[in-house]
Design a protein around this motif. Sequence first.
Motif, PDB file in Angstrom:
ATOM      1  N   ARG A  72      63.645   7.516  80.956  1.00 29.37           N
ATOM      2  CA  ARG A  72      62.754   7.594  79.595  1.00 29.37           C
ATOM      3  C   ARG A  72      63.572   8.887  78.820  1.00 29.37           C
ATOM      4  O   ARG A  72      63.884   8.444  77.747  1.00 29.37           O
ATOM      5  N   ALA A  73      64.067   9.792  79.692  1.00 27.91           N
ATOM      6  CA  ALA A  73      64.857  10.952  78.633  1.00 27.91           C
ATOM      7  C   ALA A  73      66.104  10.165  78.324  1.00 27.91           C
ATOM      8  O   ALA A  73      66.774  10.589  77.115  1.00 27.91           O
ATOM      9  N   GLY A  74      66.684   9.401  79.020  1.00 27.33           N
ATOM     10  CA  GLY A  74      68.056   8.948  78.630  1.00 27.33           C
ATOM     11  C   GLY A  74      67.823   8.076  77.348  1.00 27.33           C
ATOM     12  O   GLY A  74      68.591   7.888  76.795  1.00 27.33           O
ATOM     13  N   LEU A  75      66.687   7.076  77.466  1.00 23.23           N
ATOM     14  CA  LEU A  75      66.556   6.339  76.448  1.00 23.23           C
ATOM     15  C   LEU A  75      66.108   7.029  74.967  1.00 23.23           C
ATOM     16  O   LEU A  75      66.737   6.703  73.949  1.00 23.23           O
ATOM     17  N   LEU A  76      65.658   8.180  75.118  1.00 21.34           N
ATOM     18  CA  LEU A  76      65.245   8.756  73.838  1.00 21.34           C
ATOM     19  C   LEU A  76      66.531   9.367  73.403  1.00 21.34           C
ATOM     20  O   LEU A  76      66.890   9.641  72.291  1.00 21.34           O
ATOM     21  N   ALA A  77      67.330  10.058  74.366  1.00 20.91           N
ATOM     22  CA  ALA A  77      68.610  10.167  73.712  1.00 20.91           C
ATOM     23  C   ALA A  77      69.511   9.193  73.072  1.00 20.91           C
ATOM     24  O   ALA A  77      70.137   9.441  72.280  1.00 20.91           O
ATOM     25  N   ALA A  78      69.490   8.177  73.925  1.00 19.50           N
ATOM     26  CA  ALA A  78      70.175   6.893  73.075  1.00 19.50           C
ATOM     27  C   ALA A  78      69.775   6.688  72.016  1.00 19.50           C
ATOM     28  O   ALA A  78      70.418   6.244  71.035  1.00 19.50           O
ATOM     29  N   HIS A  79      68.378   6.673  71.738  1.00 22.86           N
ATOM     30  CA  HIS A  79      67.777   6.463  70.486  1.00 22.86           C
ATOM     31  C   HIS A  79      68.029   7.572  69.413  1.00 22.86           C
ATOM     32  O   HIS A  79      68.535   7.264  68.005  1.00 22.86           O
ATOM     33  N   ALA A  80      68.175   8.776  70.012  1.00 18.12           N
ATOM     34  CA  ALA A  80      68.751   9.905  69.031  1.00 18.12           C
ATOM     35  C   ALA A  80      70.143   9.750  68.535  1.00 18.12           C
ATOM     36  O   ALA A  80      70.490  10.162  67.204  1.00 18.12           O
ATOM     37  N   THR A  81      70.933   8.843  69.377  1.00 16.67           N
ATOM     38  CA  THR A  81      72.275   8.881  68.885  1.00 16.67           C
ATOM     39  C   THR A  81      72.307   7.793  67.906  1.00 16.67           C
ATOM     40  O   THR A  81      73.290   7.783  66.895  1.00 16.67           O
ATOM     41  N   LEU A  82      71.576   6.784  68.114  1.00 14.48           N
ATOM     42  CA  LEU A  82      71.487   5.650  67.161  1.00 14.48           C
ATOM     43  C   LEU A  82      70.934   6.223  65.566  1.00 14.48           C
ATOM     44  O   LEU A  82      71.648   5.923  64.545  1.00 14.48           O
ATOM     45  N   THR A  83      70.047   7.066  65.766  1.00 14.77           N
ATOM     46  CA  THR A  83      69.423   7.866  64.596  1.00 14.77           C
ATOM     47  C   THR A  83      70.567   8.412  63.829  1.00 14.77           C
ATOM     48  O   THR A  83      70.721   8.499  62.454  1.00 14.77           O
ATOM     49  N   GLY A  84      71.463   9.234  64.550  1.00  6.41           N
ATOM     50  CA  GLY A  84      72.434   9.853  63.806  1.00  6.41           C
ATOM     51  C   GLY A  84      73.783   9.272  63.618  1.00  6.41           C
ATOM     52  O   GLY A  84      74.665   9.701  62.880  1.00  6.41           O
ATOM     53  N   ALA A  85      73.900   7.987  63.843  1.00  7.60           N
ATOM     54  CA  ALA A  85      75.064   7.052  63.757  1.00  7.60           C
ATOM     55  C   ALA A  85      75.305   6.874  62.256  1.00  7.60           C
ATOM     56  O   ALA A  85      74.051   6.401  61.509  1.00  7.60           O
ATOM     57  N   ASP A  86      76.432   6.784  61.781  1.00  8.18           N
ATOM     58  CA  ASP A  86      76.671   6.306  60.127  1.00  8.18           C
ATOM     59  C   ASP A  86      76.533   4.825  59.985  1.00  8.18           C
ATOM     60  O   ASP A  86      75.927   4.600  58.944  1.00  8.18           O
ATOM     61  N   THR A  87      76.234   4.186  61.023  1.00 13.67           N
ATOM     62  CA  THR A  87      76.176   2.637  61.036  1.00 13.67           C
ATOM     63  C   THR A  87      74.607   2.465  61.332  1.00 13.67           C
ATOM     64  O   THR A  87      74.161   1.255  61.702  1.00 13.67           O
TER      65      THR A  87
ATOM     66  N   ARG B 121      75.119  -5.371  73.086  1.00 17.51           N
ATOM     67  CA  ARG B 121      75.634  -4.209  72.494  1.00 17.51           C
ATOM     68  C   ARG B 121      74.555  -3.147  72.479  1.00 17.51           C
ATOM     69  O   ARG B 121      74.548  -2.083  71.416  1.00 17.51           O
ATOM     70  N   GLY B 122      73.791  -3.366  73.404  1.00 21.69           N
ATOM     71  CA  GLY B 122      72.538  -2.320  73.390  1.00 21.69           C
ATOM     72  C   GLY B 122      72.403  -1.586  74.775  1.00 21.69           C
ATOM     73  O   GLY B 122      73.607  -1.609  75.333  1.00 21.69           O
ATOM     74  N   THR B 123      71.423  -0.888  74.995  1.00 22.29           N
ATOM     75  CA  THR B 123      71.219  -0.120  76.239  1.00 22.29           C
ATOM     76  C   THR B 123      69.855  -0.429  76.787  1.00 22.29           C
ATOM     77  O   THR B 123      68.799  -1.059  76.211  1.00 22.29           O
ATOM     78  N   ALA B 124      69.711  -0.392  78.111  1.00 21.71           N
ATOM     79  CA  ALA B 124      68.421  -0.287  78.891  1.00 21.71           C
ATOM     80  C   ALA B 124      68.205   0.733  79.855  1.00 21.71           C
ATOM     81  O   ALA B 124      68.754   1.787  80.082  1.00 21.71           O
ATOM     82  N   ALA B 125      66.750   0.829  80.210  1.00 25.26           N
ATOM     83  CA  ALA B 125      66.030   1.689  80.979  1.00 25.26           C
ATOM     84  C   ALA B 125      65.132   1.356  81.646  1.00 25.26           C
ATOM     85  O   ALA B 125      64.279   0.368  81.494  1.00 25.26           O
ATOM     86  N   ARG B 126      64.987   2.029  82.877  1.00 24.13           N
ATOM     87  CA  ARG B 126      63.775   1.817  83.495  1.00 24.13           C
ATOM     88  C   ARG B 126      62.767   2.866  83.079  1.00 24.13           C
ATOM     89  O   ARG B 126      63.065   4.177  83.617  1.00 24.13           O
ATOM     90  N   LEU B 127      61.549   2.881  82.749  1.00 16.47           N
ATOM     91  CA  LEU B 127      60.617   3.915  82.221  1.00 16.47           C
ATOM     92  C   LEU B 127      59.886   4.580  83.276  1.00 16.47           C
ATOM     93  O   LEU B 127      59.759   5.560  83.512  1.00 16.47           O
ATOM     94  N   SER B 128      59.412   3.523  84.147  1.00 14.55           N
ATOM     95  CA  SER B 128      58.690   4.026  85.077  1.00 14.55           C
ATOM     96  C   SER B 128      57.922   2.628  85.970  1.00 14.55           C
ATOM     97  O   SER B 128      57.863   1.835  85.682  1.00 14.55           O
TER      98      SER B 128
END
Length: 231
Positions: free
Chosen positions: A51-66, A111-118
Motif C-alpha cells: 500500500r505504501a509503495g502504491l501511494l508513492a507511485a501515485h505521488a510520482t504520477l501526480t508530480g510528473a510533467d505528463t 505501462r502502469g504499476t500494481a500492488a498487493r494491498l492486503s
Amino acid sequence: MSLPLIMIATELVAFTLGGLTMWPFIHQLRNRLDDAIWQLQHDPVTGMLNRAGLLAAHATLTGADTAGPIIVALIDLDDFKPVNDTHGHDRGDDVLVAIGDRINDIAALHRGTAARLSGDEYAALLPAHTDDLTRIANTFVTLISQPVELTADGKPVTITVTASVGLALADTTDPFDEVALRRADIAMYHAKHNGRNRHAIYEPGLGMPAAGRRRGRRLRDRQQLTDEATA
C-alpha cells in the motif's frame, strides 16, 4: 618541502586512508538502507508494491510533467479462504504470487504499476491511454481465472480462483484514498455482488451496495478504525 606542506600532505594521506577503510562500512550501511526502504514499500509474499509503495507511485504520477487521467483497478479474489483451508497457507501464498505475477504483467503491458494491498486484494494504476476500460477489466478477470498449476505433497495440484474487479477513472490530482481508490472500491463491490468473477466500472452517482448485501468492513477499513482508536 616545507613543514606546513608536509603536514598538509600527511593529513591528506591519513584522510584518504581513513576513507578507504570506512568505505566498506559505508557501502554496507547504504545497502541496508536501500533494503529497508524496499521492504517498507513492498509486499514480502509477492514482491509487489504494498500500500505504501502504491501511494508513492501515485505521488510520482501526480508530480510528473505528463500527469493526466489514470485508471485505478481494485481486484479482490473470490472466496480465497478455501484455498488456504484445503491446500495450506504455503500453497495459498504460491497462488497469491502467481496471481500477482499476472496482475503485474497486465499493468506493465499498459505501462502502469500494481500492488498487493492486503490478503487477497490487489490494485493497479494505469495511465489512461484508452477509454476501453471494459477490455482492460475483462483482461484482469480472464487471466486471473486461468488455472494455477502447483505441487503439493509431491503431487501436481490445479487451483482455480476468480476475482471481482472494479475500475474507475480519476485525475492524478484527486486524493488517492478518498477519491480514486474509493471509486474503484465501489465498482468492485458491485462486481462482487452481481455474481463475482466479473468486473464493474464506476460511474458518477454509483454508490455502495446496501449494507445488508456487503461482506462487512474490508481489512483496510478495519485497520483504519484501529489506527484512529489508538491515535
